[in-house]
Design a protein around this motif. Structure first.
Motif, PDB file in Angstrom:
ATOM      1  N   PRO A 284     -87.061  80.500 -15.370  1.00  0.00           N
ATOM      2  CA  PRO A 284     -85.969  80.954 -16.240  1.00  0.00           C
ATOM      3  C   PRO A 284     -86.450  81.430 -17.611  1.00  0.00           C
ATOM      4  N   GLY A 285     -87.650  81.067 -18.000  1.00  0.00           N
ATOM      5  CA  GLY A 285     -88.185  81.518 -19.276  1.00  0.00           C
ATOM      6  C   GLY A 285     -88.446  83.014 -19.325  1.00  0.00           C
ATOM      7  N   MET A 286     -88.490  83.662 -18.172  1.00  0.00           N
ATOM      8  CA  MET A 286     -88.701  85.112 -18.122  1.00  0.00           C
ATOM      9  C   MET A 286     -87.418  85.869 -18.461  1.00  0.00           C
ATOM     10  N   HIS A 287     -86.280  85.169 -18.480  1.00  0.00           N
ATOM     11  CA  HIS A 287     -84.969  85.768 -18.798  1.00  0.00           C
ATOM     12  C   HIS A 287     -84.686  86.979 -17.908  1.00  0.00           C
ATOM     13  N   TRP A 288     -84.721  86.732 -16.598  1.00  0.00           N
ATOM     14  CA  TRP A 288     -84.507  87.793 -15.624  1.00  0.00           C
ATOM     15  C   TRP A 288     -83.158  88.448 -15.853  1.00  0.00           C
ATOM     16  N   GLY A 289     -83.102  89.735 -15.725  1.00  0.00           N
ATOM     17  CA  GLY A 289     -81.852  90.478 -15.811  1.00  0.00           C
ATOM     18  C   GLY A 289     -81.501  90.943 -17.209  1.00  0.00           C
ATOM     19  N   LEU A 290     -82.110  90.385 -18.224  1.00  0.00           N
ATOM     20  CA  LEU A 290     -81.851  90.845 -19.580  1.00  0.00           C
ATOM     21  C   LEU A 290     -82.697  92.081 -19.863  1.00  0.00           C
ATOM     22  N   GLU A 291     -82.141  92.980 -20.658  1.00  0.00           N
ATOM     23  CA  GLU A 291     -82.774  94.287 -20.825  1.00  0.00           C
ATOM     24  C   GLU A 291     -84.114  94.233 -21.562  1.00  0.00           C
ATOM     25  N   ALA A 292     -84.231  93.437 -22.576  1.00  0.00           N
ATOM     26  CA  ALA A 292     -85.462  93.413 -23.377  1.00  0.00           C
ATOM     27  C   ALA A 292     -86.278  92.151 -23.108  1.00  0.00           C
ATOM     28  N   SER A 293     -86.344  91.734 -21.869  1.00  0.00           N
ATOM     29  CA  SER A 293     -87.052  90.498 -21.534  1.00  0.00           C
ATOM     30  C   SER A 293     -88.381  90.804 -20.861  1.00  0.00           C
ATOM     31  N   ALA A 294     -89.211  89.793 -20.779  1.00  0.00           N
ATOM     32  CA  ALA A 294     -90.509  89.948 -20.119  1.00  0.00           C
ATOM     33  C   ALA A 294     -90.330  90.254 -18.628  1.00  0.00           C
ATOM     34  N   GLY A 295     -89.337  89.655 -17.991  1.00  0.00           N
ATOM     35  CA  GLY A 295     -89.082  89.915 -16.578  1.00  0.00           C
ATOM     36  C   GLY A 295     -88.692  91.360 -16.323  1.00  0.00           C
ATOM     37  N   HIS A 296     -87.910  91.923 -17.235  1.00  0.00           N
ATOM     38  CA  HIS A 296     -87.499  93.316 -17.102  1.00  0.00           C
ATOM     39  C   HIS A 296     -88.707  94.235 -17.188  1.00  0.00           C
ATOM     40  N   TYR A 297     -89.577  93.989 -18.150  1.00  0.00           N
ATOM     41  CA  TYR A 297     -90.747  94.851 -18.322  1.00  0.00           C
ATOM     42  C   TYR A 297     -91.772  94.653 -17.205  1.00  0.00           C
ATOM     43  N   LEU A 298     -91.868  93.452 -16.669  1.00  0.00           N
ATOM     44  CA  LEU A 298     -92.738  93.224 -15.516  1.00  0.00           C
ATOM     45  C   LEU A 298     -92.236  94.016 -14.320  1.00  0.00           C
ATOM     46  N   ASP A 299     -90.936  93.981 -14.088  1.00  0.00           N
ATOM     47  CA  ASP A 299     -90.335  94.715 -12.980  1.00  0.00           C
ATOM     48  C   ASP A 299     -90.477  96.217 -13.184  1.00  0.00           C
ATOM     49  N   LEU A 300     -90.185  96.689 -14.375  1.00  0.00           N
ATOM     50  CA  LEU A 300     -90.272  98.114 -14.664  1.00  0.00           C
ATOM     51  C   LEU A 300     -91.708  98.618 -14.571  1.00  0.00           C
ATOM     52  N   GLY A 301     -92.632  97.893 -15.149  1.00  0.00           N
ATOM     53  CA  GLY A 301     -94.035  98.305 -15.103  1.00  0.00           C
ATOM     54  C   GLY A 301     -94.580  98.324 -13.692  1.00  0.00           C
ATOM     55  N   SER A 302     -94.211  97.329 -12.901  1.00  0.00           N
ATOM     56  CA  SER A 302     -94.664  97.285 -11.515  1.00  0.00           C
ATOM     57  C   SER A 302     -94.091  98.440 -10.700  1.00  0.00           C
ATOM     58  N   ALA A 303     -92.820  98.768 -10.952  1.00  0.00           N
ATOM     59  CA  ALA A 303     -92.194  99.880 -10.228  1.00  0.00           C
ATOM     60  C   ALA A 303     -92.848 101.206 -10.592  1.00  0.00           C
ATOM     61  N   VAL A 304     -93.103 101.415 -11.866  1.00  0.00           N
ATOM     62  CA  VAL A 304     -93.745 102.662 -12.298  1.00  0.00           C
ATOM     63  C   VAL A 304     -95.153 102.754 -11.725  1.00  0.00           C
ATOM     64  N   LEU A 305     -95.878 101.652 -11.787  1.00  0.00           N
ATOM     65  CA  LEU A 305     -97.236 101.625 -11.248  1.00  0.00           C
ATOM     66  C   LEU A 305     -97.234 101.928  -9.752  1.00  0.00           C
ATOM     67  N   GLY A 306     -96.362 101.263  -9.015  1.00  0.00           N
ATOM     68  CA  GLY A 306     -96.313 101.458  -7.568  1.00  0.00           C
ATOM     69  C   GLY A 306     -95.846 102.837  -7.163  1.00  0.00           C
ATOM     70  N   LEU A 307     -94.839 103.356  -7.872  1.00  0.00           N
ATOM     71  CA  LEU A 307     -94.279 104.650  -7.492  1.00  0.00           C
ATOM     72  C   LEU A 307     -95.116 105.834  -7.970  1.00  0.00           C
ATOM     73  N   THR A 308     -96.117 105.589  -8.784  1.00  0.00           N
ATOM     74  CA  THR A 308     -97.016 106.673  -9.162  1.00  0.00           C
ATOM     75  C   THR A 308     -98.339 106.592  -8.410  1.00  0.00           C
ATOM     76  N   LEU A 309     -98.946 105.422  -8.364  1.00  0.00           N
ATOM     77  CA  LEU A 309    -100.276 105.318  -7.770  1.00  0.00           C
ATOM     78  C   LEU A 309    -100.275 105.427  -6.248  1.00  0.00           C
ATOM     79  N   PHE A 310     -99.277 104.841  -5.590  1.00  0.00           N
ATOM     80  CA  PHE A 310     -99.279 104.896  -4.125  1.00  0.00           C
ATOM     81  C   PHE A 310     -99.166 106.333  -3.602  1.00  0.00           C
ATOM     82  N   PRO A 311     -98.205 107.139  -4.081  1.00  0.00           N
ATOM     83  CA  PRO A 311     -98.152 108.525  -3.575  1.00  0.00           C
ATOM     84  C   PRO A 311     -99.370 109.357  -3.968  1.00  0.00           C
ATOM     85  N   ILE A 312     -99.915 109.127  -5.162  1.00  0.00           N
ATOM     86  CA  ILE A 312    -101.111 109.867  -5.563  1.00  0.00           C
ATOM     87  C   ILE A 312    -102.266 109.532  -4.624  1.00  0.00           C
TER      88      ILE A 312
END
Length: 74
Positions: free
Chosen positions: A37-65
């Motif tokens: 719960p310390g990651m504050h999942w679902g909140l816009e400016a939380s560490a969980g949000h940026y972990l999810d966003l960064g992982s999605a960007v990384l996966g959706l760029t590197l895998f197709p390349i």
């Protein structure tokens, strides 16, 4: 499997991209079951949000390349 058979940049990009996509799935599971719960999942400016966003960007760029680089190399 591709990395173990052929050690090329394209296969490593695919591997890192797929790990990023798996991280997206794991962060959504952690959010659904309210793990860490310390990651504050679902909140816009939380560490969980940026972990999810960064992982999605990384996966959706590197895998197709990596996939396209592997396809064009053949």
């Amino acid at each position: 499997m591709l990395v173990s058979r052929r050690r090329s940049l394209a296969s490593w990009l695919q591997l890192i991209g797929s790990v990023g996509l798996m991280m997206v799935v794991l962060t959504h599971i952690a959010e659904a079951f309210e793990l860490m719960p310390g990651m504050h999942w679902g909140l816009e400016a939380s560490a969980g949000h940026y972990l999810d966003l960064g992982s999605a960007v990384l996966g959706l760029t590197l895998f197709p390349i990596g996939y396209l680089a592997h396809a064009f190399a053949r």
